[in-house]
Scaffold this motif. Structure first.
Motif, PDB file in Angstrom:
ATOM      1  N   ILE A 102    -108.589  34.648   3.513  1.00 27.94           N
ATOM      2  CA  ILE A 102    -108.964  36.042   3.233  1.00 27.94           C
ATOM      3  C   ILE A 102    -107.719  36.886   3.023  1.00 27.94           C
ATOM      4  O   ILE A 102    -107.645  37.683   2.075  1.00 27.94           O
ATOM      5  CB  ILE A 102    -109.841  36.600   4.378  1.00 27.94           C
ATOM      6  N   LYS A 103    -106.724  36.706   3.872  1.00 32.90           N
ATOM      7  CA  LYS A 103    -105.474  37.461   3.731  1.00 32.90           C
ATOM      8  C   LYS A 103    -104.785  37.137   2.405  1.00 32.90           C
ATOM      9  O   LYS A 103    -104.251  38.022   1.741  1.00 32.90           O
ATOM     10  CB  LYS A 103    -104.525  37.149   4.890  1.00 32.90           C
ATOM     11  N   LYS A 104    -104.796  35.860   2.018  1.00 30.57           N
ATOM     12  CA  LYS A 104    -104.170  35.449   0.763  1.00 30.57           C
ATOM     13  C   LYS A 104    -104.879  36.099  -0.423  1.00 30.57           C
ATOM     14  O   LYS A 104    -104.230  36.614  -1.343  1.00 30.57           O
ATOM     15  CB  LYS A 104    -104.215  33.931   0.642  1.00 30.57           C
ATOM     16  N   LEU A 105    -106.209  36.101  -0.394  1.00 26.88           N
ATOM     17  CA  LEU A 105    -106.987  36.725  -1.458  1.00 26.88           C
ATOM     18  C   LEU A 105    -106.715  38.225  -1.530  1.00 26.88           C
ATOM     19  O   LEU A 105    -106.517  38.779  -2.619  1.00 26.88           O
ATOM     20  CB  LEU A 105    -108.477  36.468  -1.237  1.00 26.88           C
ATOM     21  N   GLU A 106    -106.684  38.875  -0.378  1.00 25.86           N
ATOM     22  CA  GLU A 106    -106.388  40.314  -0.341  1.00 25.86           C
ATOM     23  C   GLU A 106    -105.004  40.589  -0.923  1.00 25.86           C
ATOM     24  O   GLU A 106    -104.813  41.548  -1.674  1.00 25.86           O
ATOM     25  CB  GLU A 106    -106.460  40.835   1.097  1.00 25.86           C
TER      26      GLU A 106
END
Length: 110
Positions: free
Chosen positions: A54-58
Motif C-alpha cells: 500500500i505504501k509503495k502504491l501511494e
C-alpha cells in the motif's frame, strides 16, 4: 465465637489481611496494535507485506502526480520563454523598420 474468615493466599504465601480486596490479574494490553497481539508470525508478515504494498502504491501515485505538476510547470515556462522571444524579435524588427523608415525619410528630405 466467630468463625475465621477464609483469606486467599498471595503469590508469596502470605495472606492479605484485607478480604474485601479483589484478586489482581495480569493487565490487558489493549493499546497494542492487532498485528503485534497476534502470536502467528505468518499473519504478522502477511500484514506487513500488505502495508508495504500500500505504501509503495501511494508513493508511486504521489510521484506520478509530482511528475505531472513538473511537466506542466516546464510547459508553462517554455510558453513564457517563447512569448518573450517573440516579443523581443518584434521589438528588434520594429527598431530595424523604424531605422529604415527614418533613413528613407532623410533621403526624401535631401
Amino acid at each position: 465465637m466467630h468463625s475465621p474468615i477464609h483469606l486467599a493466599q498471595s503469590a508469596n504465601g502470605r495472606a492479605s489481611g484485607k478480604p474485601w480486596k479483589a484478586q489482581k490479574s495480569a493487565a490487558v494490553r489493549s493499546h497494542l496494535p492487532a498485528g503485534v497481539k497476534t502470536k502467528n508470525w505468518q499473519d504478522r508478515m502477511e500484514k506487513t507485506k500488505k502495508e508495504q504494498a500500500i505504501k509503495k502504491l501511494e508513493q508511486e501515485l504521489k510521484d506520478e502526480k509530482q511528475a505531472e505538476l513538473q511537466r506542466r510547470r516546464e510547459v508553462a515556462l517554455e510558453r513564457k520563454k517563447a512569448a518573450e522571444e517573440k516579443r523581443r524579435l518584434e521589438e528588434a524588427k520594429a527598431k530595424v523598420c523604424l531605422g529604415t523608415v527614418s533613413k528613407f525619410a532623410l533621403k526624401l528630405m535631401n
